[in-house]
Each structure stands twice: as C-alpha cells, then as structure tokens.
Design an enzyme around this catalytic site. Structure first.
Site, short mmCIF file in Angstrom:
data_model
loop_
_atom_site.label_atom_id
_atom_site.label_comp_id
_atom_site.label_asym_id
_atom_site.label_seq_id
_atom_site.Cartn_x
_atom_site.Cartn_y
_atom_site.Cartn_z
CD GLU A 154 20.95 4.58 7.46
OE1 GLU A 154 22.10 5.10 7.14
OE2 GLU A 154 20.67 4.17 8.48
NE ARG B 63 18.53 7.26 24.72
CZ ARG B 63 17.42 6.35 24.30
NH1 ARG B 63 18.12 5.16 23.79
NH2 ARG B 63 16.30 6.53 24.23
CE LYS C 262 -2.31 -0.80 3.58
NZ LYS C 262 -2.23 -0.01 4.78
CB CYS D 37 24.39 5.20 13.74
SG CYS D 37 23.92 5.92 15.27
CE LYS E 85 -11.24 -19.59 -7.12
NZ LYS E 85 -12.33 -19.99 -7.63
CB THR E 86 -12.76 -11.54 -7.66
OG1 THR E 86 -13.81 -12.52 -7.66
CG2 THR E 86 -11.94 -11.67 -8.92
CG HIS F 45 21.02 6.54 11.18
ND1 HIS F 45 21.14 5.23 10.82
CD2 HIS F 45 21.03 6.94 12.36
CE1 HIS F 45 21.06 4.85 12.39
NE2 HIS F 45 21.15 5.95 12.95
N GLY G 209 27.54 1.49 13.65
CA GLY G 209 28.82 0.93 12.95
C GLY G 209 30.13 1.86 13.19
CB ILE H 5 -10.89 -3.69 16.51
CG1 ILE H 5 -11.86 -4.90 16.29
CG2 ILE H 5 -11.36 -2.71 17.54
CD1 ILE H 5 -11.82 -5.88 17.48
CD GLU H 6 -6.32 -2.85 16.07
OE1 GLU H 6 -5.51 -3.61 16.81
OE2 GLU H 6 -6.83 -3.11 15.27
#
Ligand code: GLN
Length: 547
Positions: A508, A461, A17, A380, A187-188, A506, A382, A148-149
C-alpha cells in the site's frame, strides 16, 4: 538554487495542510519543476514509529526504512516521487541530535540554547533536502500556529527568508473559515487571529488558503486580504472536495500556483494538467459498487489505514469501481460469522497491525474467506493470520499461532525473525523499508506483478517460520515469493481459490492514483468478479459503460 515554500496551519488541526502541500507540489511538478516535500513535526517522539495509530494515524514507511508521518504518503501519491526518511523531522529527533552533539563536545563550551542551536538544526534539516537537483522544496510545519511546541520551527523558517532573500522563500498559511449555522455566515475572525499570531512571530504570509465546507466568497476573501495584508489574488478559497484528487485542480483554478511562482520568481510555464484531469474523470466514472470488508483493530480512526484505503481507491479507479469499505472491528468477526454477516462482502482485506487484540477475529476472517471463495488480501500481519488459519484448519496443527501472540504455542508457524532476537529498543528496529523478493514462476503473484523480482516496503519483526515451510507447501498453499537468499517467505497464495493472496510487505505504501499497486489491482478485480457473480446487473452496467 532551491526555492522554499513553507506551509503553516492556523485555527485548527486536520485542515488538510498536508494535502495542500502535496497538491501544490503536484501543480509545480506539472510546470516542469523538480519538487521535494518535507514535514516538520513539533512533537517529542523521535519518529512516529512508536506512536499509537489510534492517536496519530498510520505510520508511513519510506523506501529507505523511515517510519514517518502519514502526510508523506499524500506527498508521494501526489508528486509521484519516492521520498526518504529525511523528509520528516520531529522535535524529538532535532533535540536528540543537538544533545548528542553537546555531549560530544561539538559546541566548544558554549551554552546550548533553543536559539540558535535548535533553530540552526531545524534549518540544517530543511537544507539537507535542498540542492542542485531540486527546484522547489515545500516544507510543511505540523501543528497549528499558536502551539507552544511550534515556536522554534516558526523562528527557523522566519530566518530562512532573511538568509535567502525575498524571492527565494514563500509562506503559505492554511486556515479555517468556519460556518456558523445559526447566523448562516462564514466567519473570518479566527483567520485574522491566526495571521496576527503568525505576524507576531515575524512571518507575513504571502498566500492564505481558506479551508471551509463551502466556497468562501469574494467579499470574505477581500476582508481577509485587507486585514491580513495579503493581496486578494493570494487569498484562496479551498472548500471541501468530493475527492482528494480534485484538490490540485481546485487550487489551480484559484490561482495558488500562479501566486507562488510569482513570489518565487519562478520562470515556469503553465502546468500540464491533462493527466490529472483524466484521473479525476476516471474517479467520477468509478461507480460500480464493490464492498470490501477491512478487518482492523484501529477501525475507529480511518487514518490508521490511510494508505490501504487509498490503494483500494486507486485500484477502484482503475477498474471503474466505487470501493465501499465496510469497517469491521476484528473482535466482532466471530459474532458476525455466527450471524453469517460477511457473506455479502465482495472481498476481505486483513491489514497490518501489532498486538494481540482482535487477532482471533482476523484469523477467523481469513478462514471464512478461504472456505467461501471470497477474495482475500493479507498485508503483513494479514499474511501471518492467513498462515495461522491454514496451519490450524487445513494442516491440523493444533494451537498453531504466532509467537508474538502465544509464546507457548506448540506450532509457532509465525516466529520472530532471527535478526530480531536480541533487539530491545522499540524504535526503528524492525525490518524496515524496501526489500526485494523473488517471485515463483507460474505463481499468481508472478502473473500479477509481471516481473520476477519485485521490491516492496516492510515493517515487521515476525515471519513465516521456515521450519514449517515443507509442511505447508504441496497442499495447495504456495510460498510464492521469497527473499533472494530463500530464507524469508514474502508472498503466499492458495492455488484453488479466486484470490487468497498475502504478502509480508506493505504494498500500500507504493500505490499511486494512476498506478495502483499490483496486488490491490488484482484483488479489486477479483472482488469485482464476485460482485458481478452475486449481482449480474453490474455486468450490464459494465457493458453499458463500454459502449
Ligand atoms: N506484528 C507483526 C510483526 O511484527 C506484523 C507487523 C505489521 O503488520 N506491520 O511481524
């Protein structure tokens, strides 16, 4: 006025999604529209920062220090825009805001309820990102219809169309069309049921994206169209793609962006997909194999290192290299070293992480890379492991360690940052988000970035202990980047090595498919050189490609 697209999911989670939202965002951006993307997550954590990467995948950090869902990484990589923490809201953050307001007396004695107070807060979070400078806001609702959430979120987005009017809101439902092997059919029925569930909540989807292993044929799309009351052209087949970056092109071929523009009455021309097509051509041409060992703690869930993997791929695409990742469990490293099994790697990445498990393996891998001239990139944690290795094995600092892992070490070469000393709260309290670093003239990283001052995102940290800086420097080990006040070491490198470079940041999180993060670009280049050295045939492939 901002137009809204809501992306929901049906049948199963992990259907892509987020990638669908990101791809649609890119298609609309290529039509000249200004696009922002957001994710609403139905879980109770205030943000994903405290969640175990084993369960939830990586925590993606935004420039402004938000600890967010990994889908934001897809959004940034696809639409090529920096998002903010407001692009991710969870049930936990929404409830804590409403409850704090109630304690503050803001509801003037009213009974505080899911409807309207929680749903109004959800709408406010969505609205926060809309504005004169945004043409389209895409909001992905996490979870699956039927959970439910998810109900308050569906109620809030249902109200949106009523509030805004028909042509300001579009609902896209991403669903699974499974293949049943024994009967040899797609299958639909699951899709039908999830659309019924969505309609039961008052939302009639405008478009359905059918995820499947193979293309979903027109007859099945027609069936889904009839049963879901969605026009045939708005039922889109989205089979598994060879590369993530193909998805926008697949969805465009299927006409999803046309459908959305029509529903939203967006007067935008055809998308200019030239750059994206060129990117895909480069992906297809990236064939020179290079083996990168990723020494991790969470290697059983590759999503835990999603941005690192994508950054390696971006660098690979840039160099025409097919990056093959060797997932190495950090605890196994010492055994692999005894068996001399890391020699075949062209490069080693030591990514970020928390907690002591596997730490000695990461330190050993850093040392092995250092001694055997294997390109090594530390991110980090690393950087911290590479510093510990150098402290122990080159400077002879006995039991050198990080005080995170050995509080009794006589040589805490990595130590808690001063700003973190009195912090108790576990959520959102690290050094988070974008900070600039000053790069040392003449250093490797200065050459790689091509700039004196660079900004990268952080989440840590602990830091290089400044008390040890003098002992490290002048030994071939350079602190090649530091915070502008000179107090924090941000980059380290070895002078006499093909590539032994690390950062406390980071990088990345800022890599983009057509603009790899500089450190990754340089690292993969160094790995390619090693691959060519080990296997001269590759040089011929390179040369033949260039003809
Ligand atoms: N655990 C280390 C710290 O807190 C490294 C964090 C990381 O790699 N993101 O400093």
């Amino acid at each position: 006025m901002t137009k809204h697209i809501f992306v929901t999911g049906g049948v199963a989670s992990s259907l892509g999604k987020g990638l669908t939202a990101a791809s649609l965002g890119r298609l609309l951006k290529q039509r000249g529209l200004r696009v922002v993307i957001q994710k609403l997550d139905p879980y109770l954590n205030v943000d994903p920062g405290t969640m175990n990467p084993f369960e939830h995948g990586e925590v993606f950090v935004t420039d402004d220090g938000g600890e967010t869902d990994l889908d934001l990484g897809h959004y940034e990589r696809f639409i090529d825009e920096n998002l903010t923490r407001d692009s991710n809201a969870t049930t936990g953050s929404i409830y804590s805001h409403v409850i704090a307001s109630e304690r503050h007396g803001d509801y003037l004695g009213k009974t505080v309820q899911v409807i309207p107070h929680i749903t109004d807060e959800i709408k406010r979070r969505i609205q926060l990102l809309a504005g004169d400078d945004v043409d389209v806001l895409i909001t992905e609702v996490g979870g699956t219809v039927g959970d439910i959430e998810i109900l308050p979120f569906l109620e809030a987005i249902r109200q949106f169309r009523l509030d805004r009017g028909r042509d300001s809101v579009c609902y896209v439902h991403v669903t699974l069309v499974p293949y049943i092997a024994p009967s040899g059919e797609h299958k639909t029925k699951p899709t039908q049921h999830s659309v019924i569930e969505l309609r039961g909540r008052g939302i009639q989807p405008d478009a359905i994206v059918c995820r499947s292993d193979e293309p979903v044929g027109e007859d099945l799309c027609r069936k889904i169209s009839n049963l879901s009351n969605v026009p045939l052209e708005a039922v889109v087949s989205a089979p598994d793609a060879g590369s993530l970056y193909e998805i926008p092109l697949v969805l465009h071929d299927e006409g999803l962006d046309d459908v959305v523009c029509e529903i939203l009455a967006l007067d935008a021309g055809d998308p200019d997909l030239g750059e994206w097509e060129a990117l895909n051509a480069k992906v297809a041409a990236a064939t020179v194999p290079v083996r990168i060992g990723l020494i991790g703690k969470y290697v059983s869930l590759v999503d835990a290192y999603l941005s690192v993997v994508e950054s390696l791929n971006h660098a690979g695409i840039h160099h025409g290299v097919d990056v093959e990742i060797e997932w190495i469990q950090a605890e196994d490293v010492e055994g692999l070293l005894v068996a001399d099994r890391l020699r075949d790697l062209d490069g080693i990445v030591i990514p970020g992480g928390f907690g002591p498990r596997g730490i000695e393996g990461k330190i050993a891998a850093a040392g092995y890379a250092r001694e055997n001239e294997i390109p090594c990139l530390g991110l980090c944690l690393g950087l911290q492991c590479m510093t510990i290795d150098f402290g122990r094995n080159v400077l002879g600092l006995e039991r050198a360690h990080s005080s995170e892992f050995d509080p009794t070490s006589p040589h805490p070469v990595i130590d808690l940052m001063e700003s973190q000393r009195d912090v108790d709260d576990k959520g959102g309290t690290m050094r988070l988000g974008a900070y600039v670093a000053q790069l040392q003239p003449g250093s490797r990283v200065r050459e790689i970035y091509g700039e004196d001052v660079v900004s990268e995102r952080h989440r840590h940290r602990y830091e290089f202990n400044p008390r040890y800086r003098q002992r490290f420097e002048g030994t071939g080990f350079r602190c090649s980047g530091e915070s502008p006040d000179g107090r924090l070491v941000e980059f380290i490198e070895l002078d006499d090595h093909p590539f032994w470079v690390a950062t406390q940041a980071h990088p990345e999180f800022k890599s983009r498919p057509n603009r790899p993060a500089p450190l990754f670009r340089a690292f993969v280049e160094a790995a390619l050189r090693r691959a060519e050295g080990r296997n001269p045939q590759l040089l011929q492939v390179d040369a033949a490609d260039g003809e």
